[in-house]
Design a protein around this motif. Structure first.
Motif, short mmCIF file in Angstrom:
data_model
loop_
_atom_site.label_atom_id
_atom_site.label_comp_id
_atom_site.label_asym_id
_atom_site.label_seq_id
_atom_site.Cartn_x
_atom_site.Cartn_y
_atom_site.Cartn_z
N ASN A 22 0.95 -1.29 0.08
CA ASN A 22 0.01 -0.04 -0.15
C ASN A 22 0.62 1.15 -0.01
N LEU A 78 0.97 6.52 9.48
CA LEU A 78 0.32 5.73 10.47
C LEU A 78 -1.16 5.84 10.33
N ASP A 79 -1.67 7.08 9.99
CA ASP A 79 -3.20 7.28 9.65
C ASP A 79 -3.70 6.58 8.53
N GLN A 80 -2.73 6.41 7.75
CA GLN A 80 -3.11 5.70 6.28
C GLN A 80 -3.07 4.32 6.45
N LYS A 81 -2.54 3.80 7.48
CA LYS A 81 -2.51 2.25 8.17
C LYS A 81 -1.64 1.73 7.02
N TYR A 82 -0.33 2.51 6.58
CA TYR A 82 0.70 2.01 5.98
C TYR A 82 1.80 1.16 6.98
N LEU A 84 2.47 -0.09 11.14
CA LEU A 84 1.89 -0.55 12.41
C LEU A 84 2.08 0.47 13.51
N LYS A 85 1.43 0.80 14.61
CA LYS A 85 2.06 1.64 15.47
C LYS A 85 3.18 1.30 16.16
#
Length: 136
Positions: A22, A78-82, A84-85
């Motif tokens: 992604n 992070l916000d786009q979930k590319y 992990l935290k």
């Protein structure tokens, strides 16, 4: 210089995460975060041949700002979930470490210059102020 070594490791990590499926399709973010991480590394390398204290400080300031840019772009990733935290936390902490190293290098030049120029009264308070800013 430790800041350059750390910036090199960060750049390797940034390139690694931007190759994921992604993330690799988001050309704007991929290019921007890659360029910013390279800028940290390049500007810290240029310090070796800066030729003057002013140039030395300017180059490290550019690297410091590029580091802040990487941190900001990590939030986007992070916000786009590319990422992990856990990976975000690791890379963000690495950026913070690099900022501390860059700040220490700037202070090594700034404090002696201020003392030479007769500003020794404000040197300690300014040093503490910079350390507070860099610890945020």
């Amino acid at each position: 210089i430790e800041s350059w070594k750390s910036a090199r490791e960060l750049t390797k990590e940034i390139y690694s995460i931007t190759k994921t499926e992604n993330f690799s399709k988001d050309w704007g973010l991929k290019d921007q975060i890659g360029s910013a991480s390279i800028s940290i590394m390049a500007n810290t390398a240029e310090v070796f041949y800066s030729g003057s204290d002013k140039s030395f400080i300017n180059l490290l300031n550019y690297a410091y700002r590029s580091d802040s840019e990487v941190q900001s772009l990590l939030y986007v990733a992070l916000d786009q979930k590319y990422i992990l935290k856990r990976k975000f936390d690791q890379l963000f902490a690495e950026c913070h470490k690099i900022k501390s190293l860059i700040g220490d290098n700037i202070l090594k030049v700034v404090i002696p210059l201020k003392i030479i120029k007769g500003h020794s009264q404000s040197v300690i308070s300014e040093h503490l102020e910079w350390q507070t800013i860099w610890s945020l």
